[in-house]
Design an enzyme around this catalytic site. Structure first.
Site, PDB file in Angstrom:
ATOM      1  N   GLY A  79       0.960  -1.053  -0.273  1.00 48.01           N
ATOM      2  CA  GLY A  79       0.118  -0.112  -0.186  1.00 48.01           C
ATOM      3  C   GLY A  79       0.982   1.138   0.118  1.00 48.01           C
TER       4      GLY A  79
ATOM      5  CD  GLN B  50       3.382   5.551   2.910  1.00 46.97           C
ATOM      6  OE1 GLN B  50       2.574   5.030   2.224  1.00 46.97           O
ATOM      7  NE2 GLN B  50       4.482   4.935   3.630  1.00 46.97           N
TER       8      GLN B  50
ATOM      9  CB  CYS C 146       5.496   2.089   7.567  1.00 47.85           C
ATOM     10  SG  CYS C 146       4.964   3.447   6.871  1.00 47.85           S
ATOM     11  CG  LEU C 147       6.779   1.276   1.656  1.00 49.55           C
ATOM     12  CD1 LEU C 147       6.074   1.766  -0.058  1.00 49.55           C
ATOM     13  CD2 LEU C 147       7.955   0.508   1.268  1.00 49.55           C
TER      14      LEU C 147
ATOM     15  CG  HIS D  65      -0.233   0.692   7.412  1.00 52.88           C
ATOM     16  ND1 HIS D  65       0.684   0.385   8.388  1.00 52.88           N
ATOM     17  CD2 HIS D  65       0.383   1.657   6.534  1.00 52.88           C
ATOM     18  CE1 HIS D  65       2.010   1.006   7.929  1.00 52.88           C
ATOM     19  NE2 HIS D  65       1.789   1.759   6.848  1.00 52.88           N
ATOM     20  CD  GLU D  66      -1.163   2.277   2.996  1.00 50.21           C
ATOM     21  OE1 GLU D  66      -0.564   3.378   2.909  1.00 50.21           O
ATOM     22  OE2 GLU D  66      -0.214   1.099   3.012  1.00 50.21           O
TER      23      GLU D  66
ATOM     24  CG  HIS E 194       0.248   6.414   5.669  1.00 47.59           C
ATOM     25  ND1 HIS E 194       1.445   7.067   6.541  1.00 47.59           N
ATOM     26  CD2 HIS E 194       0.636   5.103   5.643  1.00 47.59           C
ATOM     27  CE1 HIS E 194       2.434   6.077   6.548  1.00 47.59           C
ATOM     28  NE2 HIS E 194       2.014   4.795   5.913  1.00 47.59           N
TER      29      HIS E 194
HETATM   30 ZN    ZN Z   1       3.120   3.162   5.803  1.00 50.98          ZN
END
Ligand code: ZN
Length: 180
Positions: free
Chosen positions: A38, A43, A91-92, A133-134, A137
């Protein structure tokens, strides 16, 4: 981690412009290059309520898409301590690490797609985790913000060591080595 856009509430998208379509195409490319399951617009430095997701099923059937201006409903997470093996996420925006976190097992997400058509997603398990999670963000919440005190301390240690936690750090999926 540390860039203000990741810690702020993202703005509604409203009308879909060519700029938005280009952004979403770029987000799919970035998510796939990472690779990630995702990716939320903050991000990639854009404070808009958009995220992409991609999580094939066991048979490799694709499950991917984009959702704009999502609304999320969820059942409360089960009480208890998360399992290190089954409930760890990454997480990226805090790359190369994973920590256990309890999430709700079932969510419903509504929003719109790139054509402005309504989207409704009803998922459980890992897909429900990805949605939560997304969605976080878009509200300026990283999963590390939700960890228990011991893991949060570990997060702070890692961030200090790597020089994260302040604006300006970034990495380019497919170009930079996240473990560097
Ligand atoms: Zn993330």
């Amino acid at each position: 981690m540390g860039d203000p856009v990741l810690h702020s509430i993202a703005s509604p998208v409203g009308e879909v412009t060519d700029e938005i379509r280009t952004l979403v195409a770029d987000m799919f490319e970035t998510m796939d290059a990472a690779p990630g399951v995702g990716l939320a617009a903050p991000q990639v430095g854009v404070g808009l309520r958009i995220y992409t997701y991609s999580y094939p099923d066991d048979d490799g059937e694709p499950w991917r898409g984009v959702i704009l201006d999502p609304v999320l409903w969820m059942t409360p997470p089960e009480p208890g301590t998360p399992d290190d093996d089954d409930e760890s996420e990454g997480c990226l925006s805090f790359p190369g690490e994973r920590f256990p976190l309890r999430r709700s097992d079932e969510v419903r997400v509504t929003g719109t797609d790139l054509e402005g058509a309504p989207v409704e997603i009803h998922v459980t398990g890992w897909r429900a985790r990805i949605m939560q999670h997304e969605f976080d963000h878009l509200n300026g919440i990283l999963y590390i913000d939700r960890l228990d005190d011991a893991d949060w301390k570990t997060v702070q240690k890692i961030a200090r060591k790597r020089g994260w936690g302040r604006p300006g750090s970034s990495w380019q999926p497919g170009v930079d080595d996240i473990d560097a």
